[in-house]
Structure formats: structure tokens, C-alpha cells
Design an enzyme around this catalytic site. Structure first.
Site, mmCIF file in Angstrom:
data_model
loop_
_atom_site.group_PDB
_atom_site.id
_atom_site.type_symbol
_atom_site.label_atom_id
_atom_site.label_comp_id
_atom_site.label_asym_id
_atom_site.label_seq_id
_atom_site.Cartn_x
_atom_site.Cartn_y
_atom_site.Cartn_z
ATOM 1 N N GLU A 14 -1.972 -5.314 -1.582
ATOM 2 C CA GLU A 14 -1.663 -6.164 -0.442
ATOM 3 C C GLU A 14 -2.080 -7.628 -0.595
ATOM 4 O OE1 GLU A 14 0.335 -5.380 2.100
ATOM 5 O OE2 GLU A 14 0.442 -3.197 1.967
ATOM 6 N N ASP A 74 -6.890 -6.429 2.719
ATOM 7 C CA ASP A 74 -7.045 -6.826 4.128
ATOM 8 C C ASP A 74 -8.232 -6.137 4.800
ATOM 9 O OD1 ASP A 74 -4.171 -4.925 5.380
ATOM 10 O OD2 ASP A 74 -6.274 -4.304 5.324
ATOM 11 N N ASP A 101 -7.429 -1.895 0.043
ATOM 12 C CA ASP A 101 -6.475 -2.838 0.637
ATOM 13 C C ASP A 101 -7.247 -4.126 0.881
ATOM 14 O OD1 ASP A 101 -3.984 -2.519 3.232
ATOM 15 O OD2 ASP A 101 -4.910 -4.333 2.438
ATOM 16 N N ASP A 147 -3.326 3.591 7.778
ATOM 17 C CA ASP A 147 -2.190 3.898 6.883
ATOM 18 C C ASP A 147 -1.846 5.386 6.905
ATOM 19 O OD1 ASP A 147 -2.837 1.449 4.204
ATOM 20 O OD2 ASP A 147 -2.480 1.253 6.363
ATOM 21 N N HIS A 184 -6.682 -0.925 8.255
ATOM 22 C CA HIS A 184 -5.718 0.013 8.843
ATOM 23 C C HIS A 184 -5.911 1.423 8.281
ATOM 24 C CE1 HIS A 184 -3.929 -4.079 8.430
ATOM 25 N NE2 HIS A 184 -3.639 -3.889 9.703
ATOM 26 N N HIS A 233 0.793 -1.229 0.000
ATOM 27 C CA HIS A 233 0.000 0.000 0.000
ATOM 28 C C HIS A 233 0.828 1.282 0.000
ATOM 29 C CE1 HIS A 233 -4.502 0.905 1.027
ATOM 30 N NE2 HIS A 233 -4.090 1.514 -0.072
HETATM 31 N N1 LIG Z 1 -0.274 0.384 11.505
HETATM 32 C C1 LIG Z 1 0.723 -0.649 11.170
HETATM 33 C C2 LIG Z 1 0.185 -1.593 10.088
HETATM 34 C C3 LIG Z 1 0.242 -1.017 8.707
HETATM 35 C C4 LIG Z 1 -0.613 -1.749 7.673
HETATM 36 C C5 LIG Z 1 -0.507 -1.370 6.365
HETATM 37 B B1 LIG Z 1 -1.548 -1.822 5.280
HETATM 38 O O1 LIG Z 1 -2.855 -1.295 5.615
HETATM 39 O O2 LIG Z 1 -1.179 -1.257 4.006
HETATM 40 O O3 LIG Z 1 -1.638 -3.254 5.211
HETATM 41 C C6 LIG Z 1 2.021 0.021 10.752
HETATM 42 O O4 LIG Z 1 2.053 1.252 10.668
HETATM 43 O O5 LIG Z 1 3.012 -0.689 10.544
HETATM 44 MN MN LIG Z 2 -3.352 -0.489 3.594
HETATM 45 MN MN LIG Z 3 -4.359 -2.860 5.657
#
Ligand SMILES: N[C@@H](CC/C=C/[B-](O)(O)O)C(=O)O
Ligand SMILES: [Mn+2]
Ligand SMILES: [Mn+2]
Length: 314
Positions: A272, A229, A227, A123, A121, A96
Site C-alpha cells: 500500500e 497505512d 500495510d 481487511d 484496517h 493488499h
Molecule cells: N474497509 C474499507 C477500507 C479497506 C482498506 C484496505 B487496506 O487496509 O488494504 O488499505 C473497504 O473495505 O473498502
Molecule cells: Mn490493508
Molecule cells: Mn490499511
């Protein structure tokens, strides 16, 4: 719908190998053919080539910042090119952090955007609030005007300018938000439908209120950053940071069907998908197929079915 597809096989916004393979897996599941089956004109621009960046030592807590900055700079140019031909842009990730590039490139072409961020999340960690240093947890902090003062000089990020106003961002699906992120969401008053609101309101009301918010002033082109997820891990397990209690397959499809019918979708990220995080072939298939079906929902596929205007009973 005229669709331009860009593959972004990039993984350095996080630490798990495999997410760079998402784009080709989504293609192999028949995305282009299925979009054509929905009557779309599709141009596949292929995959970007991300050169290796040697000695990409951490800057502060940020991990592989030079690779991330360079990848998004490249992607920004490619997205702007696709938009210059008037196509709706589909960016297949990759992690992401790539949204730094896709939204920058989109904004360079269409200027004011609404950003719908569908994710477990937020992000939106800043380089100083990030708990992991992984830039896939930070993209929105680089893009939002009101957070510009939180972003230090970072090698290979000099090309980047903030391009989105906090009021033009809407979240759906949040259920794993860090303290610094939560503070930012409240402080900037960013509209967010966490899974609590999805449960309380139902997805139809969430989409109604999302559109009311996005269209409250001027109707702007929509950038949907999806994303995988955001979906429940029972639907999309093959992803790097799965979180229980996510959107059902049906809620995900409802989101993209609804966004499609606004007629304002201008770019979509699908990120992702990580085959190495799937325990079985079936887990990978379920995740990839969900990604494909979500994208088909963006471009006119509806669950009630359809027929050509000149259809004749045989
Ligand atoms: N908040 C966590 C998880 C980040 C998640 C990222 B994704 O939403 O792109 O999967 C971080 O800052 O490492
Ligand atoms: Mn994300
Ligand atoms: Mn995510």
C-alpha cells in the site's frame, strides 16, 4: 538470513493509481544493498508481470475481480517457489489484495501459519459486506477457513482454498473497522490489538501478548502482512487509505525487531505504498524509507547498532 524478494506491481484491489509503483520505489531506496549490509543473502526475483484483463466487469459488488484473482494466483506460485528454496519471502506491493496470493503460496509451502496483520484496517470484509467492492479490504475473508461459506464463486478465484484458521490471526493497529468486519472479529474471536490496546498496553506488552497468543499451542512459521497505512500518516502519508492516530515509526520498528527475534518469520508483505498519494517528494520519501526500515527490522537490524565478531579497534 536468506531473503527472496518478489515485486508485485498491482493496483486493481482498489481504485487509486500509483500503488503499483511501490515495489520499485522500495528497491530504489536501497532495500537490497541495506539487507546485504545486515549480512543477509538476498535474491531479488524481480517483478511479476500482471497481464491486463479486458472486460473485467464487476461481479456483484466486487471490482475488477478477474484481475485480482489472476494476480494472486500468479503471486501464490511465485511465493511457493521462493519458499521451496528455503528463503524468507519478501513481497513488495502493490495493494493488499495481493495477500490472498502471498498467504496462499506461503501456506502451500509451509502449511500451518501464524498471520500477523499490521494495518489500520481489518481487511476482512466479505463480498457481501464490503462497503466499496475493493478487494484490498477483503483478503482475509478469502483465506480464513471459518469464512469459507461467505465466499461465492468468483471468476479467476477457482484456484483459491482457505488456508488459515481464525485463531492463528492477530491484528495490530486497527482504527478503521467496518461494522461487518467488527461483527466477524467478535464472532470468530480473532485476537486484535487496536490502537486503543496499543495506547493502553504499550507496544512491548502488545508484542508480548501477540507472541503468547501465536505460540500458545504449536509454534508455526509467521506470515507478517504489513500495510504501511498502519503507521501514522505523519510518518507514511503516501498511501491510499490513510487514517489518523496510527503507529509511530518507533512502534512499527519495535514490531519488526520483535518478530525478527522470534526466529520464526517466514514471509513478509509490505503493501500500500502509493507515491501518487504523497503531496510532496518528502512525503513519498518518508513513506518509502519507513517501509525499508521496517523490512530491515525484520531481518536483523537493531537500533542499538552492531559490529562484526572479528571487529578490531583500528
Ligand atoms: N474497509 C474499507 C477500507 C479497506 C482498506 C484496505 B487496506 O487496509 O488494504 O488499505 C473497504 O473495505 O473498502
Ligand atoms: Mn490493508
Ligand atoms: Mn490499511
Amino acid at each position: 538470513h536468506c531473503v527472496g524478494i518478489i515485486g508485485a506491481p498491482f493496483s486493481k484491489g482498489q481504485q487509486r493509481d500509483g500503488v503499483q509503483r511501490g515495489a520499485d520505489l522500495i528497491r530504489a531506496a536501497g532495500l537490497v544493498q541495506k539487507l546485504k549490509g545486515e549480512g543477509c543473502v538476498v535474491k531479488d526475483y524481480g517483478n511479476l508481470t500482471f497481464e491486463d484483463v479486458p472486460n473485467d466487469e464487476p461481479v456483484g459488488r466486487l471490482k475488477t475481480p478477474r484481475a485480482v484473482g489472476r494476480a494472486s494466483e500468479l503471486l501464490a506460485g511465485a511465493v511457493q517457489e521462493v519458499k521451496s528454496h528455503g528463503n524468507t519471502c519478501v513481497m513488495l506491493g502493490g495493494d493488499h489484495s495481493l495477500a490472498i496470493g502471498s498467504i496462499s503460496g506461503h501456506a502451500a509451502s509451509r502449511h500451518e501459519l501464524s498471520v500477523l496483520w499490521v494495518d489500520a484496517h481489518a481487511d476482512i470484509n466479505t463480498p457481501s459486506s464490503t462497503p466499496t467492492g475493493n478487494i484490498h479490504g477483503q483478503p482475509l475473508s478469502y483465506l480464513i477457513h471459518e469464512l469459507h461459506s461467505e465466499i461465492p464463486i468468483i471468476p479467476n478465484f477457482s484456484w483459491l482454498k482457505p488456508c488459515v484458521a481464525a485463531k492463528d490471526v492477530v491484528y495490530i493497529g486497527l482504527r478503521d473497522v467496518d461494522p461487518g468486519e467488527h461483527y466477524t472479529l467478535k464472532y470468530l474471536g480473532i485476537k486484535a490489538f487496536s490502537m486503543t490496546e496499543v495506547d493502553r498496553l504499550g507496544i512491548a506488552k502488545v508484542m508480548e501478548q501477540t507472541c503468547d497468543h501465536m505460540f500458545s499451542k504449536v509454534k508455526k512459521p509467521i506470515h507478517l502482512s504489513f500495510d504501511i497505512d498502519a503507521l501514522d500518516p505523519s510518518v507514511s502519508p503516501a498511501t491510499g487509505t490513510p487514517v489518523a492516530g496510527g503507529l509511530t515509526y518507533r512502534e512499527g520498528i519495535y514490531i519488526t525487531e520483535h518478530i525478527c527475534q522470534t526466529g520464526l518469520l517466514s514471509a513478509v508483505d509490505m503493501v500500500e505504498v502509493n507515491p501518487k498519494q504523497g503531496k510532496t517528494e518528502d512525503e513519498i520519501k518518508s513513506t518509502v524509507n519507513a517501509a525499508v526500515d521496517l523490512l530491515l527490522g525484520c531481518f536483523g537490524r537493531v537500533r542499538e547498532g552492531s559490529h562484526d565478531p572479528d571487529y578490531k579497534m583500528p
